[in-house]
Design a protein around this motif. Structure first.
Motif, PDB file in Angstrom:
ATOM      1  N   ARG A 183       7.866   4.791   3.143  1.00  9.18           N
ATOM      2  CA  ARG A 183       7.761   3.583   2.331  1.00  9.18           C
ATOM      3  C   ARG A 183       8.900   3.509   1.315  1.00  9.18           C
ATOM      4  NH1 ARG A 183       2.128   3.934  -0.404  1.00  9.18           N
ATOM      5  NH2 ARG A 183       2.861   6.068  -0.705  1.00  9.18           N
ATOM      6  N   THR A 184       9.451   2.336   1.124  1.00 11.82           N
ATOM      7  CA  THR A 184      10.513   2.134   0.143  1.00 11.82           C
ATOM      8  C   THR A 184      10.114   1.171  -0.976  1.00 11.82           C
ATOM      9  OG1 THR A 184      11.488   0.368   1.490  1.00 11.82           O
ATOM     10  CG2 THR A 184      12.350   2.611   1.805  1.00 11.82           C
ATOM     11  N   LEU A 185       9.042   0.427  -0.777  1.00 13.39           N
ATOM     12  CA  LEU A 185       8.506  -0.464  -1.811  1.00 13.39           C
ATOM     13  C   LEU A 185       7.001  -0.461  -1.667  1.00 13.39           C
ATOM     14  CD1 LEU A 185       9.029  -2.588  -4.069  1.00 13.39           C
ATOM     15  CD2 LEU A 185       8.915  -4.324  -2.276  1.00 13.39           C
ATOM     16  N   ILE A 186       6.293  -0.134  -2.735  1.00  8.25           N
ATOM     17  CA  ILE A 186       4.845  -0.031  -2.644  1.00  8.25           C
ATOM     18  C   ILE A 186       4.181  -0.729  -3.811  1.00  8.25           C
ATOM     19  CG2 ILE A 186       4.989   2.178  -1.411  1.00  8.25           C
ATOM     20  CD1 ILE A 186       4.164   3.562  -4.027  1.00  8.25           C
ATOM     21  N   SER A 187       2.952  -1.131  -3.584  1.00  8.80           N
ATOM     22  CA  SER A 187       2.115  -1.599  -4.671  1.00  8.80           C
ATOM     23  C   SER A 187       1.757  -0.396  -5.525  1.00  8.80           C
ATOM     24  CB  SER A 187       0.851  -2.251  -4.109  1.00  8.80           C
ATOM     25  OG  SER A 187      -0.060  -2.556  -5.142  1.00  8.80           O
ATOM     26  N   ALA A 188       1.800  -0.542  -6.835  1.00 14.84           N
ATOM     27  CA  ALA A 188       1.581   0.593  -7.730  1.00 14.84           C
ATOM     28  C   ALA A 188       0.203   1.208  -7.561  1.00 14.84           C
ATOM     29  CB  ALA A 188       1.785   0.162  -9.182  1.00 14.84           C
ATOM     30  N   ASP A 189      -0.787   0.413  -7.154  1.00 14.98           N
ATOM     31  CA  ASP A 189      -2.128   0.966  -7.006  1.00 14.98           C
ATOM     32  C   ASP A 189      -2.301   1.719  -5.695  1.00 14.98           C
ATOM     33  OD1 ASP A 189      -2.178  -1.116  -5.216  1.00 14.98           O
ATOM     34  OD2 ASP A 189      -3.788  -2.232  -6.205  1.00 14.98           O
ATOM     35  N   GLU A 190      -1.207   1.874  -4.942  1.00 11.81           N
ATOM     36  CA  GLU A 190      -1.267   2.645  -3.697  1.00 11.81           C
ATOM     37  C   GLU A 190      -0.212   3.745  -3.686  1.00 11.81           C
ATOM     38  OE1 GLU A 190      -1.013  -0.485  -0.835  1.00 11.81           O
ATOM     39  OE2 GLU A 190      -3.188  -0.622  -0.694  1.00 11.81           O
ATOM     40  N   LEU A 191       0.028   4.304  -4.859  1.00 12.63           N
ATOM     41  CA  LEU A 191       0.984   5.410  -4.957  1.00 12.63           C
ATOM     42  C   LEU A 191       0.533   6.594  -4.108  1.00 12.63           C
ATOM     43  CD1 LEU A 191       3.408   6.867  -6.255  1.00 12.63           C
ATOM     44  CD2 LEU A 191       1.900   7.472  -8.167  1.00 12.63           C
ATOM     45  N   ILE A 192      -0.749   6.908  -4.138  1.00 11.04           N
ATOM     46  CA  ILE A 192      -1.269   8.077  -3.430  1.00 11.04           C
ATOM     47  C   ILE A 192      -1.723   7.732  -2.023  1.00 11.04           C
ATOM     48  CG2 ILE A 192      -2.879  10.010  -3.545  1.00 11.04           C
ATOM     49  CD1 ILE A 192      -0.807   9.818  -5.800  1.00 11.04           C
ATOM     50  N   GLU A 193      -2.411   6.610  -1.862  1.00  6.92           N
ATOM     51  CA  GLU A 193      -2.936   6.204  -0.560  1.00  6.92           C
ATOM     52  C   GLU A 193      -2.079   5.090   0.015  1.00  6.92           C
ATOM     53  OE1 GLU A 193      -5.296   7.691   0.996  1.00  6.92           O
ATOM     54  OE2 GLU A 193      -5.885   9.019  -0.647  1.00  6.92           O
ATOM     55  N   PRO A 194      -1.273   5.384   1.074  1.00  8.29           N
ATOM     56  CA  PRO A 194      -0.398   4.356   1.657  1.00  8.29           C
ATOM     57  C   PRO A 194      -1.190   3.232   2.295  1.00  8.29           C
ATOM     58  CG  PRO A 194       0.217   6.564   2.398  1.00  8.29           C
ATOM     59  CD  PRO A 194      -1.111   6.678   1.717  1.00  8.29           C
ATOM     60  N   LYS A 195      -0.575   2.060   2.359  1.00  4.51           N
ATOM     61  CA  LYS A 195      -1.153   0.942   3.077  1.00  4.51           C
ATOM     62  C   LYS A 195      -1.040   1.174   4.572  1.00  4.51           C
ATOM     63  CE  LYS A 195      -0.712  -3.045   0.015  1.00  4.51           C
ATOM     64  NZ  LYS A 195      -0.245  -4.439  -0.046  1.00  4.51           N
TER      65      LYS A 195
ATOM     66  N   THR B 206       5.032  -3.236   6.474  1.00 11.23           N
ATOM     67  CA  THR B 206       6.037  -4.114   7.079  1.00 11.23           C
ATOM     68  C   THR B 206       6.120  -5.435   6.341  1.00 11.23           C
ATOM     69  OG1 THR B 206       5.643  -3.111   9.230  1.00 11.23           O
ATOM     70  CG2 THR B 206       6.748  -5.250   9.206  1.00 11.23           C
ATOM     71  N   GLU B 207       4.966  -5.967   5.964  1.00  7.21           N
ATOM     72  CA  GLU B 207       4.943  -7.231   5.221  1.00  7.21           C
ATOM     73  C   GLU B 207       5.646  -7.081   3.883  1.00  7.21           C
ATOM     74  OE1 GLU B 207       1.681 -10.335   3.292  1.00  7.21           O
ATOM     75  OE2 GLU B 207       1.036  -8.778   4.699  1.00  7.21           O
ATOM     76  N   GLN B 208       5.457  -5.932   3.215  1.00  6.90           N
ATOM     77  CA  GLN B 208       6.142  -5.685   1.954  1.00  6.90           C
ATOM     78  C   GLN B 208       7.649  -5.665   2.143  1.00  6.90           C
ATOM     79  OE1 GLN B 208       4.844  -2.129   0.049  1.00  6.90           O
ATOM     80  NE2 GLN B 208       2.762  -2.821  -0.261  1.00  6.90           N
ATOM     81  N   GLU B 209       8.093  -4.979   3.209  1.00  6.88           N
ATOM     82  CA  GLU B 209       9.524  -4.864   3.448  1.00  6.88           C
ATOM     83  C   GLU B 209      10.139  -6.226   3.735  1.00  6.88           C
ATOM     84  OE1 GLU B 209      11.283  -2.241   2.970  1.00  6.88           O
ATOM     85  OE2 GLU B 209       9.519  -1.081   2.454  1.00  6.88           O
ATOM     86  N   GLU B 210       9.409  -7.078   4.464  1.00 12.46           N
ATOM     87  CA  GLU B 210       9.911  -8.418   4.748  1.00 12.46           C
ATOM     88  C   GLU B 210      10.031  -9.228   3.464  1.00 12.46           C
ATOM     89  OE1 GLU B 210       7.197  -9.969   7.584  1.00 12.46           O
ATOM     90  OE2 GLU B 210       8.093  -8.905   9.298  1.00 12.46           O
ATOM     91  N   THR B 211       9.039  -9.063   2.579  1.00 15.38           N
ATOM     92  CA  THR B 211       9.082  -9.757   1.290  1.00 15.38           C
ATOM     93  C   THR B 211      10.267  -9.301   0.464  1.00 15.38           C
ATOM     94  OG1 THR B 211       6.681  -9.963   1.291  1.00 15.38           O
ATOM     95  CG2 THR B 211       7.806 -10.209  -0.829  1.00 15.38           C
ATOM     96  N   LYS B 212      10.516  -7.981   0.505  1.00 14.61           N
ATOM     97  CA  LYS B 212      11.644  -7.410  -0.222  1.00 14.61           C
ATOM     98  C   LYS B 212      12.963  -7.929   0.313  1.00 14.61           C
ATOM     99  CE  LYS B 212      13.546  -2.915  -1.544  1.00 14.61           C
ATOM    100  NZ  LYS B 212      13.402  -1.464  -1.410  1.00 14.61           N
ATOM    101  N   GLY B 213      13.061  -8.014   1.655  1.00 14.10           N
ATOM    102  CA  GLY B 213      14.282  -8.519   2.270  1.00 14.10           C
ATOM    103  C   GLY B 213      14.558  -9.972   1.916  1.00 14.10           C
TER     104      GLY B 213
END
Length: 235
Positions: free
Chosen positions: A204-216, A222-229
């Motif tokens: 992961r390269t961009l995460i929601s802060a409330d999922e620091l320990i438990e990945p989505k 993938t949706e996060q990465e598309e949003t970032k792009g």
């Protein structure tokens, strides 16, 4: 030097380092970690976790400041050796660094070696934490260099001496910047942004802060990465 045969490497729990502006919720991320926690607070900003019921709090007293290196080291060793502590948190390493540097400067006859001494102490501290086989969480304040004409890439870094930061975080598995955008907290873990970030735990390269320990789940990442792009193109 000790050698380990293939397939028998020692197990290490993960080490997390998050930096960001005040009010972004760095301290509250501690609530995501499982088990009993020891919180070493160097700026007294512990209200966000005071009602958790599984955190032992350590705060500095006035008499601790002149000997802070010894106080912190001895108490961390005690936490490392305690079977009742699963997670160790150093909250606001920026403040700790400033205390340590001030002590070194007052004790030194030749100030030219002050930063080298501080870097070595923090490297030794990180080594102690790495060898503890405890989960480690550390925080620091951030510096925004955007006011100097620097664009988004390479704009942010932890508010620490850069060599001290490198010496300390070299042992950490995850380094990221927490920030708030559109009312939601995010953590940037992308080293390509040149903002002092890395993630050796997963991809992961961009995460929601409330999922620091438990990945989505993968589709959400993938949706996060598309949003970032999309955000990159828009900028």
């Amino acid at each position: 030097m000790r050698f380990f045969t293939p397939g028998n490497f020692p197990e290490h729990h993960n080490m997390y380092f998050i930096y960001g502006d005040g009010g972004t919720g760095k301290t509250s991320l501690l609530k995501q970690f499982k088990g009993n926690k020891a919180l070493f607070s160097f700026d007294l900003s512990y209200n966000a976790v005071k009602d958790t019921g599984d955190i032992t709090l350590a705060v500095l007293e006035g008499t601790d400041i002149p000997i802070i290196q010894r106080v912190v080291w001895d108490n961390l060793v005690a936490a490392v050796n305690s079977p009742n502590i699963d997670v160790i948190c150093l909250d606001n390493v920026t403040a700790l660094q400033n205390y340590v540097l001030d002590n070194i400067e007052h004790a030194a006859k030749d100030n030219r070696q002050n930063y080298n001494a501080m870097q070595k102490w923090f490297r030794d501290l990180a080594t102690l934490l790495r060898r503890s086989n405890k989960t480690i969480y550390a925080t620091a304040h951030a510096i925004d260099k955007g006011k100097n004409g620097i664009d988004e890439q390479g704009r942010y870094e932890a508010d620490m001496n850069i060599k001290t930061f490198n010496a300390f975080t070299s042992m950490f598995d995850l380094v990221g910047r927490i920030y708030i955008k559109d009312g939601k907290r995010w953590i940037d873990l992308d080293p390509e942004q040149e903002n002092h970030a890395k993630n050796r735990i997963d991809d992961r390269t961009l995460i929601s802060a409330d999922e620091l320990i438990e990945p989505k789940q993968k589709e959400d990442i993938t949706e996060q990465e598309e949003t970032k792009g999309t955000a990159k193109k828009a900028s």
